[in-house]
Design a protein around this motif. Structure first.
Motif, short mmCIF file in Angstrom:
data_model
loop_
_atom_site.label_atom_id
_atom_site.label_comp_id
_atom_site.label_asym_id
_atom_site.label_seq_id
_atom_site.Cartn_x
_atom_site.Cartn_y
_atom_site.Cartn_z
N UNK A 1 -1.26 7.41 -10.74
CA UNK A 1 -2.56 6.97 -11.26
C UNK A 1 -3.58 6.99 -10.13
N UNK A 2 -4.64 7.72 -10.33
CA UNK A 2 -5.55 7.92 -9.20
C UNK A 2 -6.33 6.65 -8.88
N UNK A 3 -6.51 5.79 -9.87
CA UNK A 3 -7.19 4.52 -9.59
C UNK A 3 -6.36 3.68 -8.62
N UNK A 4 -5.05 3.57 -8.92
CA UNK A 4 -4.16 2.82 -8.05
C UNK A 4 -4.16 3.42 -6.65
N UNK A 5 -4.04 4.72 -6.63
CA UNK A 5 -4.00 5.42 -5.34
C UNK A 5 -5.29 5.16 -4.55
N UNK A 6 -6.42 5.24 -5.26
CA UNK A 6 -7.71 5.08 -4.57
C UNK A 6 -7.84 3.67 -4.01
N UNK A 7 -7.44 2.68 -4.79
CA UNK A 7 -7.53 1.31 -4.29
C UNK A 7 -6.64 1.13 -3.06
N UNK A 8 -5.43 1.70 -3.16
CA UNK A 8 -4.52 1.59 -2.02
C UNK A 8 -5.14 2.24 -0.79
N UNK A 9 -5.73 3.39 -0.98
CA UNK A 9 -6.32 4.09 0.15
C UNK A 9 -7.52 3.32 0.72
N UNK A 10 -8.26 2.73 -0.19
CA UNK A 10 -9.39 1.91 0.24
C UNK A 10 -8.93 0.78 1.18
N UNK A 11 -7.86 0.11 0.72
CA UNK A 11 -7.34 -1.00 1.51
C UNK A 11 -6.85 -0.50 2.87
N UNK B 1 -14.20 9.08 2.76
CA UNK B 1 -14.40 8.02 3.76
C UNK B 1 -13.15 7.87 4.62
N UNK B 2 -11.99 7.87 3.94
CA UNK B 2 -10.73 7.76 4.69
C UNK B 2 -10.61 8.92 5.67
N UNK B 3 -10.97 10.11 5.21
CA UNK B 3 -10.84 11.29 6.08
C UNK B 3 -11.75 11.17 7.28
N UNK B 4 -13.01 10.79 7.04
CA UNK B 4 -13.93 10.82 8.17
C UNK B 4 -13.67 9.67 9.13
N UNK C 1 0.84 -1.21 0.00
CA UNK C 1 0.00 0.00 0.00
C UNK C 1 0.87 1.25 0.00
N UNK C 2 1.93 1.22 0.81
CA UNK C 2 2.82 2.37 0.87
C UNK C 2 3.38 2.71 -0.51
N UNK C 3 3.67 1.66 -1.26
CA UNK C 3 4.21 1.88 -2.59
C UNK C 3 3.11 2.40 -3.54
#
Lengths: 165, 914
Positions: free
Chosen positions: B53-63, B99-102, B45-47
């Motif tokens: 790519x915002x899709x990659x970033x979003x998935x990582x953040x989701x996880x 969601x991550x923020x809240x 996830x850190x990587x």
């Protein structure tokens, strides 16, 4: 106000955790452990209320078991115990409508969606929707938006991001 | 392909989704395997999260959000990425970011500043779901800065589409609490929403916000009573009605006329409604705020009874809670349902049992305490350990409330305490220990019974095996030692204290046992060696305090031991024969000698004290054994001298110590408490020296009469430094190091400047505060022969100093309510400017009234819980006045308006209330 909505399974594993005032994550885990300790010591077919001092002397806890899950709401004296029980019913009904005969796995694998549903019902500790059909309607809208990102693309800058994929 | 693009593409192609992560976690067993999997995923996830790519970033953040929320993984390091995603054009990514923020942002994060603009942008978005996202996030992470900057945006939303409006209203609560000035901007529009009958959910949210606000500071919302009244009468939405009922429960406490007005509709709801939640809320409102209305309470109690008899456990539980709320004002309601309550004590549900227990305790009074405790002890014996202790705990706390207010027969209470100790599951040792000792100190009359109960506990070897009641045994031992003079048979107590199984006790309690041995020993020796005058002199204090005092119930015991001792000594000679005393000494020495080498310092020291005395006494008494005629000489024995001294020291009664005793000792002038004490080191170095010197210097002063005994006493390793001795040591030290002592006003005696906190002999002392204190503690002037039904219980701290818990309103709440008042009154003022002057008069009056409240409030609120009744009267007077002045005319006008013009109603609050 409602202080927290928590779903844990019968082994104490959290499935949904939402606190409406900021709690450090360690505190959250501790609270969940304590609650689980209290709940699993309770016999079946007893009342759904537990005097709970997690957030101070006036808070109460209502829980309801659905199959392998405990649904838990913590709230203070601005709420009515029986009304909160109704609210939990609404929440579960909505989940049922969205997932079709909801089970624990649905909640496990739909982390985001469950949060979305909850956010449509409760916001900032206040109940904002009591009708499950309204929630389902909003949820359908949101799902459409999620699947169809073009619908809200307005800023040209984002096109580069879109192409990058 | 560029070096930077490669990994990013790989990441996005082979990235694990959230589902993959969850599956992976489920595949690994909880424990090491799972946590290593999680930490591996975290590395990924850190990587990934750094990807462009915002899709990659979003998935990582989701996880990461998932791991944070359900597995407690820290994600504060990713806060910036969450903020970044909130600005994504893709709704999905934006939602992930929010969601991550809240779920993870804490109020102190720097990164919050970066979010303000995005929030503003989303709050004004045309997409209602984007607005919801922003509102949801704001409602959780709102800070004063956010609230200040975004208030205008939220204000706009308050009159928007219903879907957004209800959410904006719910969010307002957080905004107000963070930034009270927002009230000035938003309040009017919030009030307007009370009329939004078109959408029940919006109304519910609005009423919900008012319910929260009114629960903190109800007074400011009194002017809105007409609005709430209209909703109470018109609305058919249970959720809304529940909240309105809660609001009225707060308001009615402040305004009796309002209560009169709303009690009817509430009863209507209670009668008519099918919804249990609403009925219960009506019941709760009636019994907590409208308890003066007899008919309403009757109706509520009838409803409670329905609940109590329902098969649904939830309703039964709530029924008991309802009863608990009625209890303080209408005890009859509880008594009426007594059977149900008592039956509930053996319910399967612990909650119900607990509520029932509380109710039973609420019924306790001095008439029935004996009976109820008997019933409860029966239940305690039958119940599971946990509930058994709950019962014991509530009995202990109820009976000891207000310094044992409801206990009249203390002999009974002491035997109850002893009975509790014998209940197998009893785990309240600490509290029982405290009460046994406390009662001993406070209630003189009960001491014989206390000693008897203590004896029964001590001689039972079975009790020693139960660690939970060791503390109680400790109290029993202390009591038996301290009040041994009331004992029927001190030798028996001595045997009990020394029984072999005492080795099961923990050292701290064992040392109490040993110290009690010491007291019993010295009492016995004293009675044996100094039968006549000695006792008199040693007891002089006791006798002085209570001349002609007689023990009504235990007189026989008393005559047997103490009374006889002090008068003639016939009886006593039977008890304290030479043989018995010698046997006792042998017992003491044989049992305690092994302990003289104990590793526990307390035990060792106390054992050595006892042994020192016992050995000395044994030597001398058995020497005398042969020449029985020389009994007269007993008085001259060394032992006798020592015993007299010891008895003098022990004969002083312990009394309860005031909670504030320490505070009442004034800090002497010139004493700097924070002074650096580093110089003490150099002084401590020669402290040892000074002691050895003064030792020899002082002795002659102590006992100037008999040179022989002096030298003897010096030889003996004297552990009892008598008060006189330590005093002179102190004087010596003071002379050497005068610098570090407080200047004493009177040079007569060092000891008198530092009197013990609660010395019964203190009455002559001229330190003012201490006189006050002791006067209170010595309300013991008993009239000879007066037969009081209830023994005197020494009380300190009565009323005046008890820690008063004042419900302090939050500063923020004050600010909010201040702003609310400004808005409401300012509102009225501006509206009134166009109104006929007659009306303005009424309005200004109401303003006066509110201001009046405001000023009188702070002081009144503090004493509110004490003289509540008076407070209400005050207010009634106040409102009577306003009634006279602005009375009938307005009423008529309102009727003419027909209650349709709500704005008008709002202005004439007093009218409505009339």
């Amino acid at each position: 106000m409602i202080r927290a909505v928590i779903v844990i399974n019968d082994q104490g594993k959290p499935r949904l955790v939402k606190f409406y005032d900021y709690q450090p994550v360690e505190k959250q885990q501790e609270i969940i452990r304590n609650i689980y300790g209290v709940l699993c010591s309770r016999a079946e077919n007893v009342s759904n209320f537990v005097q709970d001092s997690t957030f101070g002397p006036d808070t109460r806890l209502v829980y309801k078991t659905f199959a392998t899950l405990y649904f838990i709401v913590i709230f203070d004296d601005s709420e009515n115990e029986l009304a909160i029980l109704d609210l939990m019913q609404v929440f579960v009904e909505t989940l049922d409508k969205c997932f079709g005969n909801v089970c624990e796995l649905d909640i496990v694998f739909n982390f985001n969606k469950v949060h979305t549903i909850l956010d449509e019902i409760i916001l900032g500790g206040q109940v904002v929707e009591m009708s499950s059909s309204e929630v389902v309607k909003a949820l359908d809208d949101i799902t459409r938006l999620e699947k169809n990102p073009n619908s809200i693309v307005r800023v040209p800058k984002s096109i580069s991001g879109w192409q990058g994929r | 392909m560029s070096g930077g693009g490669g990994p990013s593409l790989m990441d996005s192609l082979f990235q694990r989704t959230l589902d993959d992560l969850i599956k992976g976690i489920r595949l690994h067993l909880p424990g090491a395997a799972q946590s290593s999997f999680i930490s591996k995923s975290l590395d990924e996830i850190r990587r990934e999260i750094k990807s462009t790519d915002s899709q990659t970033k979003a998935t990582a953040l989701q996880k990461l959000t998932y791991l944070h929320s359900l597995h407690g993984i820290d994600m504060s390091w990713a806060a910036f990425h969450a903020v970044e995603l909130t600005s994504s054009p893709s709704f999905l990514h934006k939602k992930t970011g929010y969601l991550a923020a809240s779920l993870s942002f804490r109020p102190s994060m720097d990164v919050l500043l970066l979010l303000t603009n995005q929030l503003r942008k989303d709050l004004s978005s045309t997409n209602q779901h984007e607005v919801s996202l922003a509102l949801e996030c704001l409602s959780v992470i709102c800070t004063p800065d956010f609230a200040r900057d975004l208030t205008p945006d939220i204000f706009t939303l308050l009159s928007g589409k219903n879907f957004i409006r209800k959410k904006a209203i719910a969010c307002l609560l957080m905004v107000f609490s963070q930034y009270p000035d927002a009230v000035r901007v938003c309040f009017k529009r919030l009030v307007d929403n009370l009329e939004s009958a078109d959408n029940a959910q919006t109304l519910a949210a609005t009423v919900g916000v008012f319910c929260e606000l009114a629960s903190k500071e109800p007074r400011s919302y009194l002017p809105l009573a007409p609005e709430f009244y209209r909703i109470l009468v018109d609305s058919r939405n249970n959720w809304v009605l529940i909240k309105v009922l809660k609001i009225f429960a707060h308001l009615a406490k402040l305004e009796p006329r309002l209560a009169k007005k709303v009690v009817e509709p509430i009863c209507d709801h209670m009668k008519r409604s099918e919804a249990k939640s609403l009925v219960f809320e009506c019941v709760r409102a009636i019994v907590s705020s409208f308890y003066e209305f007899e008919f309403a309470v009757k109706l509520a109690v009838a409803k409670i009874r329905e609940f109590l008899l329902d098969s649904d456990l939830n309703l039964r539980y709530l029924g008991l809670q309802g009863l608990l709320l009625v209890a303080p004002n209408h005890l009859w309601a509880v008594l009426e349902n007594k059977e149900v309550v008592i039956k509930s004590l053996s319910d399967v549900d612990r909650n119900i049992k607990l509520e029932a227990l509380r109710l039973v305790m609420s019924m306790v009074s001095d008439d029935n305490v004996v009976e109820i405790c008997r019933v409860l002890i029966g239940y305690a014996l039958k119940s599971d350990p946990e509930f058994c202790n709950e019962i014991l705990r509530s009995m202990l706390s109820t009976c000891s409330r207000n310094v044992y207010e409801i206990v009249i027969d203390f002999d009974w209470y002491v035997s109850l305490l002893a009975e509790m100790a014998r209940i197998p599951h009893c785990q309240n040792g600490e509290e029982i220990e405290f009460q046994l000792i406390d009662i001993g100190m406070r209630v003189k009359d009960v001491r014989p019974e206390l000693v008897r109960a203590g004896r029964d506990l001590l001689i039972d070897p079975a009790l020693l095996g139960n660690p939970f009641i060791h503390r109680i045994l400790s109290a029993a031992a202390w009591v038996s030692g301290e009040y041994v003079k009331f004992s029927r048979n001190p030798f028996e107590i001595m045997e009990a204290l020394l029984q072999p199984r005492t080795n099961l006790l923990p050292p701290s309690i064992r040392s109490v046992y040993i110290h009690s041995t010491f007291k019993v020993l010295s009492f016995c020796l004293h009675s044996f060696l100094l039968p006549g005058k000695g006792v008199n002199s040693s007891r002089s204090n006791f006798v002085d305090i209570e001349p002609g005092f007689t023990y009504s119930e235990s007189e026989q015991e008393f005559t047997e031991t103490d009374h006889a001792t002090s008068s003639s000594g016939f009886n006593k000679r039977d008890t304290f024969t030479q043989e018995a005393v010698v046997n006792m000494l042998t017992l003491v020495i044989t049992s305690l000698t092994p302990l003289a080498e104990s590793h526990d310092v307390e035990i060792q020291e106390r054992v050595r004290n006892v042994l020192g005395l016992a050995q000395l006494a044994q030597q001398e008494i058995s020497c005398n054994h042969d020449q029985k005629e020389k009994m007269v000489d007993k008085v001259d024995l060394k032992t006798s001298i020592i015993i007299r001294l010891i008895n003098d020291a022990l004969s002083e009664d312990f009394g309860p110590v005031s909670l504030s005793a320490q505070e009442r000792v004034p800090v002497p002038n010139g004493l700097v408490l924070e002074e650096n004490l580093s110089k003490l080191d150099s002084i401590c170095a020669d402290v040892q020296l000074s002691i050895s010197e003064s030792f020899s210097l002082v002795k002659p002063i102590l006992l100037p009469t008999d040179g022989d005994s002096v030298s003897n006493q010096q030889n003996e390793e004297d552990s009892e430094t008598s008060p006189a001795e330590s005093m002179s040591l102190l004087a010596e030290h003071r002379k050497r190091h005068g610098l570090f002592y407080l200047p004493s006003d009177h040079n007569k005696n060092a000891s008198s400047s530092f009197p013990p906190a609660n010395d019964p002999n203190q009455r002559d002392n001229d330190v003012e505060d201490l006189v006050k204190l002791t006067d209170e503690s010595l309300v013991l002037k008993r009239k000879p022969g007066s037969n009081r039904p209830r023994p005197v219980v020494v009380k300190l701290d009565e009323g005046e100093r008890l820690p008063i818990t004042v419900k302090k309103t939050d500063e923020n709440d004050d600010l909010i309510s201040g702003a609310v008042r400004d808005v409401l009154l300012g509102n009225e003022a501006s509206l009134h400017s166009s109104n006929p002057s007659g009306r303005r008069k009424g309005e200004s009056h109401s303003k006066d009234k509110v201001e009046n409240f405001e000023t009188g409030n702070s002081s009144k609120r503090r004493s509110k819980h004490r003289n509540h009744g008076k407070y209400v009267e005050d207010k009634e007077e106040n409102s009577e006045k306003s009634k006279k002045k602005s009375g009938g005319r307005h009423k008529a006008r309102r009727r003419a308006d027909g209650g349709i013009d709500v704005a008008v109603q709002k202005q004439v609050i007093p009218d409505f209330l009339l």
